[in-house]
Design an enzyme around this catalytic site. Structure first.
Site, PDB file in Angstrom:
ATOM      1  N   GLU A  74     -10.128  -5.971   9.444  1.00  0.00           N
ATOM      2  CA  GLU A  74      -9.612  -4.677   8.790  1.00  0.00           C
ATOM      3  C   GLU A  74     -10.701  -3.510   8.535  1.00  0.00           C
ATOM      4  OE1 GLU A  74      -6.293  -4.797   5.812  1.00  0.00           O
ATOM      5  OE2 GLU A  74      -7.118  -2.814   4.931  1.00  0.00           O
ATOM      6  N   ASN A  77      -3.816 -11.543   2.958  1.00  0.00           N
ATOM      7  CA  ASN A  77      -4.346 -10.403   3.050  1.00  0.00           C
ATOM      8  C   ASN A  77      -5.482 -10.243   1.724  1.00  0.00           C
ATOM      9  OD1 ASN A  77      -5.486  -7.833   4.507  1.00  0.00           O
ATOM     10  ND2 ASN A  77      -4.229  -7.008   2.650  1.00  0.00           N
ATOM     11  N   GLU A  78      -6.669 -10.149   2.006  1.00  0.00           N
ATOM     12  CA  GLU A  78      -7.576  -9.875   0.957  1.00  0.00           C
ATOM     13  C   GLU A  78      -7.199 -10.455  -0.721  1.00  0.00           C
ATOM     14  OE1 GLU A  78      -7.184  -5.557   0.944  1.00  0.00           O
ATOM     15  OE2 GLU A  78      -8.290  -5.414   2.727  1.00  0.00           O
ATOM     16  N   ARG A  93     -15.021   3.317   2.692  1.00  0.00           N
ATOM     17  CA  ARG A  93     -15.609   2.197   2.060  1.00  0.00           C
ATOM     18  C   ARG A  93     -16.168   1.437   3.277  1.00  0.00           C
ATOM     19  NH1 ARG A  93     -10.521   0.087   2.231  1.00  0.00           N
ATOM     20  NH2 ARG A  93      -9.786   1.226   0.563  1.00  0.00           N
ATOM     21  N   TRP A 119       0.891 -10.117   3.505  1.00  0.00           N
ATOM     22  CA  TRP A 119       0.303  -9.484   2.302  1.00  0.00           C
ATOM     23  C   TRP A 119       1.009  -9.847   1.118  1.00  0.00           C
ATOM     24  CZ3 TRP A 119      -2.487  -4.375   2.905  1.00  0.00           C
ATOM     25  CH2 TRP A 119      -2.687  -4.192   4.182  1.00  0.00           C
ATOM     26  N   THR A 174       0.869  -1.392  -0.060  1.00  0.00           N
ATOM     27  CA  THR A 174       0.070  -0.048   0.027  1.00  0.00           C
ATOM     28  C   THR A 174       0.926   1.265  -0.055  1.00  0.00           C
ATOM     29  OG1 THR A 174      -1.692  -1.180   1.184  1.00  0.00           O
ATOM     30  CG2 THR A 174      -1.854   1.110   1.087  1.00  0.00           C
TER      31      THR A 174
END
Length: 639
Positions: free
Chosen positions: A228, A151-152, A350, A105, A63
């Site tokens: 998260e 992660n995600e 979001r 991640w 990120t």
């Protein structure tokens, strides 16, 4: 009505939590660094966090930068890279009971065996993650409580089962598994259909759930966490978002933990999600930091509950907007948290927030059962919004309940938070104001001459692809004995769109005119290449498309000047006497609309017109994932 009986309590305790991205926090001078850590972790002082969730560095962009892996290569293990070990120890120092969570991640490239995928060899990836947990204990005496999957991104049910078996074989039965740090749907449905998977997943964690869970997740009977959330600018609107979801994640979705990304905004503000931390500490050169309002919103919950407390069944929405929750330790203590955040002042980044209305109201609460004997409740209050009316975590007069049969009425306006509690330990901690904000120094030098570095990476450099570490050059006892080295030799298993080149940025994003000088050393014959750059205008997840003025030299005896990191926009190119394994000095000068370059203090190209970008960071880097060294970095700049 708030009553206490076993029938009325949910089975879920309330841990409450946070996640980090703060490389520059480590470089803060004392006493400011310790003060920032106190505001985050010290019990009954500031945010008083219950959980710290850290990234398991995997060498990839995640990120706002890359975090180094404990295993860059298959036979390499080092449990002193990056800042996460330090951060966990500092958190534990302040709160020995803090819960620790690790989540990958990205992953180092060797795990993928040529594929951008961590599930090629399930045993190998599980081994890699377990070594991190074992290393945390062996080298830092840190007990990791929970471990995540990826992660995600996709989970792999067989991988989760293998991870559980490997943890058990290492005597790590107490380490629990959280899955899948993405959406509710897939993992919940899979658990209901797969008894073994159901058994090994302890917590279902979803990201940015918008305060709602799904039926399948609730049917599992497992703990549900918003693992998260937030990632919103830490203004009062961000604080409103945080206050609303801390309550409503449980009221609407039965989530007993809410984890904020990110812990503290300790990265260059113009990177993605600038200032999206609970507080801001992005100026280690000045010592300036800001205790933002989300810290005090956190305190309304964290200072008056602990993991192991229970939510009462009597939680819900208020008649004219807002919500309330009530928790107990089962020993007679009670904490009630009320929020009336308006739609306008509580939008998170979001997901989309459907409109709702909040207006002034009177709310009456009645304490029943053993709670009816509570004589007094402490009152803590926050009002967000207009500066003239704003209060952050202010203690008001206590409520005396002896003459009222446990009944009390509150006048509630919009954008308020109340905590009513039997606990008398609440405190609004404070320190003297930190130093004033200052720009990054316009003259900056680093010769990397650090014999035993406290931290593996040089201060103020923010790696955006690749990993740049302090290096001791055994072959050179002279001027280049201590250098900064790019240490990745293959592309990681990426989480974001890492660049094809490695790059580390530094300085002030508003720099316009500057001279960058740096000694460089290409290690790869024929194909190797390095660059220095100015006016670099993008970083983080956008690094692939970064523009700027990039001055490259290559081991094949050529140089280039490009207008972008990817090398599509070519301003100049030519031949030059350069080979690998030899030190050269590059100088790049950018003034107004023109740039010039020197090699070993001799002019190589001059007055190339550069119209875009007008400003940006300085940077160093390599042509590909290759070893290279940098030394005697020096910038002179003006804004």
């Amino acid at each position: 009505m708030l009553g206490k009986s076993h029938g009325r309590a949910t089975h879920c305790p309330l841990p409450w939590a946070d996640l980090g991205h703060p490389p520059s926090l480590l470089n803060y001078p004392e006493p400011y660094r310790s003060q920032i850590l106190d505001y985050l972790f010290k019990p009954n002082f500031g945010a008083s966090l219950h959980i710290l969730k850290v990234e398991i560095g995997g060498d990839g962009q995640t990120t706002d930068g890359t975090e180094p892996s404990h295993m860059h290569y298959a036979l390499d293990e080092n449990y002193f890279r990056g800042y996460e070990w330090w951060l966990m120890k500092e958190a534990k120092k302040r709160n020995p009971n803090i819960t620790l969570i690790g989540l990958p991640w990205s992953f180092p490239g060797w795990l993928g065996k040529g594929f951008d995928w961590p599930y090629v060899n399930l045993q190998l990836t599980a081994y890699y993650v377990v070594t991190w947990i074992v290393g945390a204990k062996r080298y830092h005496d840190l007990d990791i409580d929970y471990i995540g999957i990826w992660n995600e991104r996709s989970y792999n049910a067989n991988y989760i089962k293998i991870l559980r078996k490997m943890l058990n074989s290492q005597g790590l039965q107490q380490v629990k598994i959280i899955a899948s740090d993405n959406l509710w749907e897939s993992i919940s449905a899979a658990m209901l259909l797969d008894a073994e998977l159901f058994k090994v997943v302890d917590v279902i964690g979803a990201h940015y759930p918008g305060t709602h869970s799904v039926k399948d997740a609730r049917l599992t009977g497992k703990k549900l966490w918003s693992s998260e959330d937030f990632s919103t600018l830490n203004s009062d609107t961000g604080a409103g978002c945080w206050g609303r979801i801390l309550n409503q994640n449980y009221v609407n979705g039965y989530m007993t933990s809410t984890i904020a990304w990110n812990l503290v905004a300790s990265y260059y503000e113009q990177l993605p999600y600038g200032r999206c931390g609970l507080m801001t500490a992005q100026e280690p050169w000045s010592g300036h930091y800001v205790v933002e309002s989300p810290v005090w919103v956190s305190a309304h919950t964290t200072q008056f509950t602990q993991p192991g407390w229970y939510y009462l069944k009597t939680v819900g929405h208020l008649e004219k907007g807002g919500s309330y929750v009530a928790l107990t330790d089962g020993l007679g203590n009670l904490t009630i948290i009320i929020e009336t955040m308006s739609h306008k002042h509580s939008k998170c980044i979001r997901p989309f927030l459907p409109y709702f209305n909040v207006s002034q109201q009177f709310a009456t609460f009645v304490l029943k059962g053993s709670f009816s004997e509570i004589p007094e409740l402490q009152v803590w209050y926050t009002k967000l919004g207009k500066t003239s009316e704003r209060f952050l975590f202010k203690q008001l007069d206590s409520l005396w309940l002896l003459d009222s049969n446990g009944s009390f009425t509150l006048k509630l306006q919009e954008d308020e938070l109340f905590t009513l509690t039997t606990l008398t330990t609440g405190r609004k901690g404070s320190y003297l104001l930190p130093p004033k904000s200052q720009h990054f120094p316009s003259t900056y030098k680093d010769d990397f001459n650090v014999d035993y570095p406290f931290f593996s990476e040089a201060p103020n450099f923010a790696d955006q692809t690749g990993v740049f570490e302090y290096f001791t050059n055994m072959e050179d006892p002279g001027e280049h004995h201590f250098t900064l080295r790019q240490v990745l030799n293959q592309r990681p298993i990426t989480w974001a769109a890492d660049a094809s080149n490695t790059i580390s940025i530094i300085g002030d994003y508003n720099w316009t005119n500057l001279t960058i000088k740096c000694d460089v050393y290409i290690e790869t014959p024929d194909t190797g290449g390095v660059f220095i750059a100015g006016r670099v205008n993008k970083g983080g997840i956008l690094i692939r498309s970064a523009r700027g003025i990039f001055f490259w030299i290559f081991a094949n005896g050529s140089y280039r000047v490009t207008g972008d990191l990817a090398g599509w926009i070519i301003y100049a190119l030519g031949r030059v006497e350069v080979i690998a394994k030899k030190w050269y000095t590059l100088t790049l000068t950018i003034k107004g609309r023109f740039a010039s370059g020197m090699l070993n203090d001799k002019s190589l190209w001059t007055d190339i017109p550069v119209n875009f970008p007008k400003n940006g960071w300085a940077a160093i880097g390599t042509h590909s994932f290759e070893f290279a060294q940098f030394d005697n970095f020096h910038v002179e700049a003006t804004r």
